[in-house]
Write a protein that holds these residues in place. Structure first.
Motif, PDB file in Angstrom:
ATOM      1  N   HIS A   3      73.904  18.307  56.420  1.00 18.38           N
ATOM      2  CA  HIS A   3      74.911  17.242  56.516  1.00 18.38           C
ATOM      3  C   HIS A   3      76.157  17.579  55.692  1.00 18.38           C
ATOM      4  O   HIS A   3      77.275  17.265  56.101  1.00 18.38           O
ATOM      5  CB  HIS A   3      74.326  15.903  56.067  1.00 18.38           C
ATOM      6  N   ILE A   4      75.958  18.224  54.570  1.00 14.26           N
ATOM      7  CA  ILE A   4      77.090  18.612  53.730  1.00 14.26           C
ATOM      8  C   ILE A   4      77.938  19.651  54.463  1.00 14.26           C
ATOM      9  O   ILE A   4      79.171  19.580  54.461  1.00 14.26           O
ATOM     10  CB  ILE A   4      76.605  19.168  52.376  1.00 14.26           C
ATOM     11  N   MET A   5      77.293  20.605  55.114  1.00 18.48           N
ATOM     12  CA  MET A   5      78.022  21.650  55.818  1.00 18.48           C
ATOM     13  C   MET A   5      78.729  21.094  57.060  1.00 18.48           C
ATOM     14  O   MET A   5      79.800  21.571  57.422  1.00 18.48           O
ATOM     15  CB  MET A   5      77.089  22.807  56.194  1.00 18.48           C
ATOM     16  N   ALA A   6      78.143  20.090  57.697  1.00 19.14           N
ATOM     17  CA  ALA A   6      78.826  19.443  58.829  1.00 19.14           C
ATOM     18  C   ALA A   6      80.103  18.766  58.346  1.00 19.14           C
ATOM     19  O   ALA A   6      81.154  18.866  58.984  1.00 19.14           O
ATOM     20  CB  ALA A   6      77.897  18.432  59.494  1.00 19.14           C
ATOM     21  N   LYS A   7      80.014  18.099  57.184  1.00 20.86           N
ATOM     22  CA  LYS A   7      81.205  17.461  56.595  1.00 20.86           C
ATOM     23  C   LYS A   7      82.230  18.524  56.217  1.00 20.86           C
ATOM     24  O   LYS A   7      83.425  18.355  56.464  1.00 20.86           O
ATOM     25  CB  LYS A   7      80.808  16.648  55.368  1.00 20.86           C
ATOM     26  N   LEU A   8      81.771  19.622  55.628  1.00 21.59           N
ATOM     27  CA  LEU A   8      82.674  20.715  55.260  1.00 21.59           C
ATOM     28  C   LEU A   8      83.370  21.280  56.484  1.00 21.59           C
ATOM     29  O   LEU A   8      84.585  21.479  56.480  1.00 21.59           O
ATOM     30  CB  LEU A   8      81.906  21.817  54.532  1.00 21.59           C
ATOM     31  N   GLY A   9      82.627  21.552  57.545  1.00 24.82           N
ATOM     32  CA  GLY A   9      83.207  22.115  58.755  1.00 24.82           C
ATOM     33  C   GLY A   9      84.280  21.213  59.350  1.00 24.82           C
ATOM     34  O   GLY A   9      85.364  21.670  59.706  1.00 24.82           O
TER      35      GLY A   9
END
Length: 194
Positions: free
Chosen positions: A105-111
């Motif tokens: 979820h953190i990487m989805a937000k980052l992307g």
């Protein structure tokens, strides 16, 4: 370890940093998922905290980075290195998962945040840009970039492949005409000389 709501990154960073300190002062080793989540949080912050991410990677023992359990950490750092060197294609390539449940979820937000910031940057920095260059900056195909440009209300000449972004800048004040500026500078210099 279950990730908290991604919208609360500063609190999550604080909790993970404390957990890292507690593990190190207790004589134990820091679990790799803590390193992964902390690195992902540093990168996903707005603006990204690349300095802290770099220091974190320097603190991580080499055996962890080189071991099988550190593979995701190395992949996360590839995103950070791409951001550090402003290599957008490398960032988008490294963001392409799959990620563990702790950082997904953190990487989805980052992307999404990275793509939005790059879109805003293109809108502010360019009066015209080739669709191929814009697609490269935004990490998408030319068709997707064209659809995004049209959705944002930007002009797109499909024949020449040129996009004309609508400037998202606020008005920075009225700039006086060049002749008026020249007269003001002349008067100021003559004032200083006398």
């Amino acid at each position: 370890m279950v990730a908290q709501a991604v919208g609360d990154l500063p609190e999550m960073v604080s909790r993970l940093e404390q957990q890292e300190l507690d593990c190190q002062t207790g004589g134990g080793t820091v679990p790799v998922p803590v390193y992964c989540e902390l690195l992902a949080c540093y990168l996903a912050m707005d603006p990204p905290n690349l300095t802290q991410a770099k220091y974190l990677m320097q603190r991580v023992p080499a055996t962890v980075k080189q071991g099988e359990e550190g593979a995701e950490l190395v992949k996360l750092w590839a995103v950070g290195k791409g951001m550090w060197t402003r290599d957008n294609p490398a960032v988008y390539a490294a963001l392409a998962g799959p990620w563990s449940s702790g950082v997904e979820h953190i990487m989805a937000k980052l992307g999404q945040g990275f793509r939005d910031s790059q879109r805003k940057l293109v809108g502010e920095a360019y009066s015209t840009i080739k669709i191929s260059d814009m697609a490269l900056y935004l990490g998408m195909s030319e068709a997707e970039a064209g659809a995004m440009a049209e959705g944002a209300g930007w002009g797109w000449d499909k024949g020449s492949g040129i996009v004309t972004p609508r400037q998202g800048r606020e008005d920075r004040g009225v700039v006086p005409p060049t002749e008026e500026q020249l007269n003001r500078i002349t008067n100021f210099i003559s004032y200083l000389e006398n």
